[in-house]
Design a protein around this motif. Structure first.
Motif, PDB file in Angstrom:
ATOM      1  N   MET A  27       0.835  -1.195   0.000  1.00 46.34           N
ATOM      2  CA  MET A  27       0.000   0.000   0.000  1.00 46.34           C
ATOM      3  C   MET A  27       0.876   1.254   0.000  1.00 46.34           C
ATOM      4  O   MET A  27       0.625   2.201  -0.742  1.00 46.34           O
ATOM      5  CB  MET A  27      -0.933  -0.008   1.216  1.00 46.34           C
ATOM      6  CG  MET A  27      -2.013   1.059   1.176  1.00 46.34           C
ATOM      7  SD  MET A  27      -1.601   2.666   1.883  1.00 46.34           S
ATOM      8  CE  MET A  27      -1.249   2.304   3.558  1.00 46.34           C
ATOM      9  N   ASN A  30       2.378   1.795  -3.379  1.00 48.49           N
ATOM     10  CA  ASN A  30       1.400   2.444  -4.259  1.00 48.49           C
ATOM     11  C   ASN A  30       1.337   3.944  -3.986  1.00 48.49           C
ATOM     12  O   ASN A  30       1.294   4.751  -4.910  1.00 48.49           O
ATOM     13  CB  ASN A  30       0.010   1.844  -4.074  1.00 48.49           C
ATOM     14  CG  ASN A  30      -0.174   0.537  -4.802  1.00 48.49           C
ATOM     15  OD1 ASN A  30       0.732   0.031  -5.452  1.00 48.49           O
ATOM     16  ND2 ASN A  30      -1.352  -0.028  -4.677  1.00 48.49           N
ATOM     17  N   VAL A  31       1.325   4.309  -2.704  1.00 51.30           N
ATOM     18  CA  VAL A  31       1.280   5.728  -2.328  1.00 51.30           C
ATOM     19  C   VAL A  31       2.479   6.460  -2.921  1.00 51.30           C
ATOM     20  O   VAL A  31       2.341   7.536  -3.506  1.00 51.30           O
ATOM     21  CB  VAL A  31       1.231   5.880  -0.788  1.00 51.30           C
ATOM     22  CG1 VAL A  31       1.467   7.321  -0.381  1.00 51.30           C
ATOM     23  CG2 VAL A  31      -0.093   5.386  -0.246  1.00 51.30           C
ATOM     24  N   TYR A  98      -4.449  -2.822  -3.574  1.00 49.55           N
ATOM     25  CA  TYR A  98      -4.242  -1.823  -2.524  1.00 49.55           C
ATOM     26  C   TYR A  98      -4.478  -0.400  -3.027  1.00 49.55           C
ATOM     27  O   TYR A  98      -4.178   0.563  -2.317  1.00 49.55           O
ATOM     28  CB  TYR A  98      -2.818  -1.943  -1.969  1.00 49.55           C
ATOM     29  CG  TYR A  98      -2.529  -3.302  -1.403  1.00 49.55           C
ATOM     30  CD1 TYR A  98      -2.972  -3.653  -0.134  1.00 49.55           C
ATOM     31  CD2 TYR A  98      -1.838  -4.252  -2.141  1.00 49.55           C
ATOM     32  CE1 TYR A  98      -2.724  -4.911   0.382  1.00 49.55           C
ATOM     33  CE2 TYR A  98      -1.585  -5.503  -1.631  1.00 49.55           C
ATOM     34  CZ  TYR A  98      -2.034  -5.832  -0.369  1.00 49.55           C
ATOM     35  OH  TYR A  98      -1.779  -7.070   0.140  1.00 49.55           O
ATOM     36  N   SER A 102      -4.593   3.078  -0.829  1.00 51.86           N
ATOM     37  CA  SER A 102      -3.585   4.108  -1.108  1.00 51.86           C
ATOM     38  C   SER A 102      -4.234   5.466  -1.339  1.00 51.86           C
ATOM     39  O   SER A 102      -3.753   6.485  -0.859  1.00 51.86           O
ATOM     40  CB  SER A 102      -2.768   3.712  -2.334  1.00 51.86           C
ATOM     41  OG  SER A 102      -2.166   2.474  -2.160  1.00 51.86           O
TER      42      SER A 102
END
Length: 109
Positions: A27, A30-31, A98, A102
């Protein structure tokens, strides 16, 4: 605001949250990718990519959809005629399981 100041403001956004510290959490990966590939929205927030491959972005504050620079967070395909056909590293791929988490993380940031 003149053109040079607006251009400088495009590249001067810095996040207060240190999400780059943990690269084992998908996650947070992804952020990191979404932040690095975001564009500025007219409402002074950021617009993040909304699909794996394309040029569509959506603001995390006002939900406005924008067009921007093309991106590809999926695996490379030999048939896409790109000059780089080597496989991508795991930190260059978005895990769509995710994605919603995110986006919520970015909205609460």
């Amino acid at each position: 605001m003149d053109f040079t100041k607006r251009l400088m403001s495009l590249f001067s956004y810095k996040s207060n949250v240190d999400y780059k510290g943990d690269t084992s959490d998908p996650m947070l990966m992804n952020v990191m990718l979404l932040k690095e590939h975001s564009v500025n929205c007219p409402c002074k927030s950021i617009a993040i990519p909304i699909v794996i491959k394309g040029n569509k972005y959506q603001c995390i504050k006002c939900d406005k959809q924008l067009l921007g620079v093309s991106y590809n967070f999926g695996n490379r395909d030999i048939t896409d005629y790109s000059s780089d056909t080597l496989p991508k590293d795991a930190n260059q791929l978005i895990d769509m399981k995710y994605y919603d988490d995110s986006v919520n993380f970015l909205k609460n940031e």
